[in-house]
Every structure is written in C-alpha cells, then in structure tokens.
Design an enzyme around this catalytic site. Structure first.
Site, short mmCIF file in Angstrom:
data_model
loop_
_atom_site.label_atom_id
_atom_site.label_comp_id
_atom_site.label_asym_id
_atom_site.label_seq_id
_atom_site.Cartn_x
_atom_site.Cartn_y
_atom_site.Cartn_z
CE LYS A 188 -39.29 82.44 -8.50
NZ LYS A 188 -39.68 83.34 -6.87
CB SER A 199 -37.12 83.53 -12.86
OG SER A 199 -35.69 84.07 -12.55
CD GLU A 241 -45.86 88.55 -7.19
OE1 GLU A 241 -45.24 87.94 -6.73
OE2 GLU A 241 -45.28 89.26 -8.67
CG HIS A 258 -56.75 86.50 14.14
ND1 HIS A 258 -56.50 87.51 14.21
CD2 HIS A 258 -57.64 86.01 14.41
CE1 HIS A 258 -57.52 88.31 15.22
NE2 HIS A 258 -58.69 86.84 15.04
#
Ligand code: ARG
Length: 461
Positions: free
Chosen positions: A289, A283, A296, A162
C-alpha cells in the site's frame, strides 16, 4: 501586595474560588498564546496613560521596560514561565507579574482599561498578524499553481461533469480553475483586514474609559487603521473572528475539492498522478500500500473548519450586549483553524510541487468515452443543421459506436455518411482531441493558447 497569582477582582470576594471554578473559568492554558499581543497592547496603553497624565513619564517608562523584560522572560522560558505564573488568564498573569516586580507603579497600569477591551485588542492584533501570514502562504501556493499551469498548458486530459468524462481539457486549464478559487480567497482575506484592524482599547468595560486617553495615538502605536466607534460594540464584536473562520472554511473547502481529485487520480483505476514517496504513507499490514494521507487529511480538516465556524456563530447567536464570558470561546476556535490552515497551505504547496502528472495515462483516458461527441454535433451545426438536430444525430452515432464497440475516430467514411451526408473527410481531423481543445479559443476556454493568456493574466496580479 497581592501574590503573583491573585485574582484581579478579589476585593469584593470573601471566599477563595472553588477549585472547579478555576478549572472551568481559567483560560491561561490557551490564551497564553496572546502574551506578545497582550504586552504590546499594555505598552501602548501605558503610553496612552502617560499622554493623559494619569502616569508620569517616569512611571510609564518603568512599566514599559518591565513589560519588555517580562516578554523576553516568556520568550526564553515559555512553558516554565506559565507554570510558575499560574493565573486566571494571560492578562492577569502579566499584570500580576508586573506588580510583583515594580509594586504600586505596576498596579496603576489597568487604569481606564477593562479586560474586555484588552482581550478584544489582543485577539484583533493576533488575528490580523495571522491573516497576513495566511495571505503570504496563499500567494506562494497560487504561484506554484500558476507555474504548473504554464508547464502543462497543452497536456490533455478528460474534463468531467457528474464525475463522468465530458470533454477534453488541458491540465493547465484545470489547475487555473483552482488558481481562480484561491484568488477569490486571497481577496476575501485581504478585504477582511480592514475590519479586523480596528482598535477597541479605550472602550473600557462597556461605557468607554473615564480618562482622556488618546485612542488615535494607541491605534498608531499598534498599527491599527481605525478606532472603534462605539464602546458597547467594541467589547462585544467578534464579527472579525466569524469572518476569518468563514474565509478559512471556504479556502479549506476549495482545497478539499482539489484533495478529493488527487485521491481519485492517484488510484490504480485513474493513475493520472503519482504521489511522491516523501508525501505518501504506508500500511502496517498490507506491504503493497501507498496511501494519500495528505489529501485525505486536507479533505477531513475542511469539516473541522466548518465546525469551528458553526461553533463561533452559535456562541454569538442571541448573545446580549455587551461582553459576556461566552466570548472566551472564540480563542480556541480561531487558534485551531489558523494553525490548521497554515500547515495545510504549506503542505499543499510541497505536495503539488512533488506530484508526477502521468501525461500518457491522461491522454489515453481521453481516447474512450466519446469526449469528442460535442465536436461532431458542432461540425454538423456549422454545416447549417440546427444544433438540436445535430445533437440527436450524434446521439444515434454514439449508440451505434457503443453497439459496435467503436470509438468515433475509427468510424469509416461510409459509416459517417450513413448518419448524415454532410460528413466529409475533414471530420477525422476535427474530432482529434488536440483539435477539440484547440477550438476552445475563447476567453476563459481550455485552448492551450488561452491557457497561456490566462497564465499571463494571473501572473500580472
Ligand atoms: N479571558 C477572557 C476572554 O477571553 C478575558 C476577558 C475577561 N473579562 C471579564 N470581564 N471577565 O474573554
């Protein structure tokens, strides 16, 4: 003599095709990828026609030599060749080119053949070869995972259920979970080959060729294991594409699960891994970043695989026998899924090899969250207390710890005894995270010893 871009079926037509018809109907822009397979199939067919005495030996060899020449022209000039030989599809482009070079002999090649059995042959050849490549890439990735598991057979980190910390596990054990998923994927791809690798040529348009072509000879020439048993099925069957798209989808889904974890683990909050700068992106606005674009994209593309599978199944649903033009839709779907999964397999392998696992951070994360609570219950159970009662007592201890901001391993002996007299000094040793993983000495369990055994089993296959 027809010109090099004329339709293979122009005889019955008195008007030139509408411009939009061609734009909508033509498939050369994508099925040009099948040129090698189309030529290979045509060469085999020429042999078949020669063995059936439809072509003389001389004619067959003229066709074969010219087809080989066309192949090397395309190999060399690629896009330019296709521009100069605009046609309805790859089959027309090559056949028209052949006839424009050798005239009437070339015009004999399509005897006893339809584009229906021809395209089915081409796409089976292509899919078979690509699935074999996917299998090789998958084997390489699996090996990387096995090697990493060996290296991290006793690295401890939290195991989750979970997405909440559950019990301590070893990193090798976690990695081997993916090894198992990939092993099943490998089995699925391997088993699918026997259904892909069946020759449809000789089925003709729907009823079977009207010439005594030796289909087994064609199968041997093209490396097919079997020949199709029914001509109607042969030209309408795209099960092997749906099956390949499913196998790619499931592999993609497995990799998306792993990718999701890599994304989470690379956050400042988890910080279990550091992604190599060579495999991360930045970024344009926020200078600090470092983004996990690779996992992804892997996660995202698994959606695309499902889309391609769904599209194929939907094309097939309710389709009457036998060949219908709907089936032309199969190609872009399988091309896309194969292209994407191949690059995913390659990049996942490199990405994994360049990850830094932050062992200290992983270990530290196991120190909070009561991952050893089950061991406390197990301890009492081994002293004769029924597990259900042991579970309840341990639950009370956890509540006490939360209230008093304590972890189980800094409870005093006094505190332990307050909950149950069966607790002795040895509880301290038993709830150490190392002991927790060491006790899972069961086939398929997380103990380092078992992880090494699992590595050996995986290496054996
Ligand atoms: N481009 C077609 C396809 O991909 C080739 C077969 C065409 N057959 C036909 N009868 N029009 O399916």
């Amino acid at each position: 003599m027809p010109n090099k871009s004329s339709k293979l079926w122009s005889g019955r037509f008195s008007k030139k095709s509408a411009k939009l018809l061609s734009e909508f109907n033509d498939s050369l822009s994508f099925d040009k990828r099948l040129y090698k397979e189309d030529i290979e199939g045509s060469i085999a067919h020429a042999h078949g026609l020669s063995s059936a005495k439809v072509l003389t030996k001389k004619e067959a060899s003229k066709i074969i030599t010219t087809l080989k020449k066309i192949k090397s022209q395309i190999d060399k000039n690629g896009e330019k060749w296709f521009k100069e030989n605009q046609n309805e599809d790859i089959h027309s482009a090559i056949e028209n080119k052949l006839s424009s070079i050798i005239g009437d002999t070339g015009r004999k090649l399509h005897t006893g053949r339809s584009r229906n059995d021809q395209v089915a042959t081409d796409i089976r050849l292509w899919t078979r070869n690509e699935i074999k490549e996917i299998i090789l890439l998958l084997k390489k990735l699996r090996l990387t995972i096995i090697n990493l598991s060996k290296k991290h057979y006793k690295t401890i980190l939290p195991g989750y259920t979970h997405l909440q910390k559950a019990q301590a596990i070893t990193l090798g054990h976690y990695l081997l979970a993916y090894e198992q998923k990939l092993k099943r994927d490998l089995e699925r791809f391997t088993e699918s080959i026997k259904r892909i690798n069946v020759l449809p040529l000789g089925a003709g348009a729907v009823a079977g060729a009207g010439f005594k072509i030796n289909r087994n000879l064609l199968a041997t020439k093209l490396g097919f294991e079997k020949i199709t048993e029914n001509s109607i099925d042969a030209v309408s069957d795209r099960d092997f594409i749906a099956e390949s798209l499913f196998n790619i989808s499931l592999l993609g889904i497995h990799l998306s699960q792993w990718a999701e974890e890599m994304i989470l683990w690379s956050t400042d909050e988890f910080n279990y891994i550091t992604i190599s700068d060579a495999y991360a992106t930045g970024s344009s606005m926020m200078p600090q970043k470092k983004n996990p674009d690779i996992p992804e994209l892997i996660r995202g593309k698994s959606g695309r695989f499902l889309g391609n599978l769904t599209a194929m199944l939907t094309v097939l649903k309710g389709l009457p026998m036998a060949y219908n033009k709907d089936l032309q839709e199969d190609k872009e779907l399988i091309f896309d899924s194969v292209d994407q999964i191949k690059i995913i397999l390659k990049i996942t392998n490199e990405f994994l090899q360049n990850i830094k696992f932050n062992k200290e951070k992983m270990y530290k994360a196991t120190q909070t969250g009561y991952l050893n609570a089950t061991e406390v219950a197990d301890y009492l159970t081994k002293k004769g207390i029924p597990f259900r009662s042991a579970h309840e007592i341990t639950g009370k201890i956890i509540v006490y710890c939360i209230k008093n901001k304590k972890q189980l391993n800094n409870l005093t002996m006094d505190e332990w005894k307050r909950f149950n007299k069966e607790f002795n000094n040895d509880i301290i040793e038993k709830i150490k995270l190392e002991s927790c993983v060491n006790t899972k000495k069961i086939h398929g369990g997380t103990a380092p010893e078992e992880v090494m055994k699992a590595v050996k089993r995986a290496e054996g296959k």
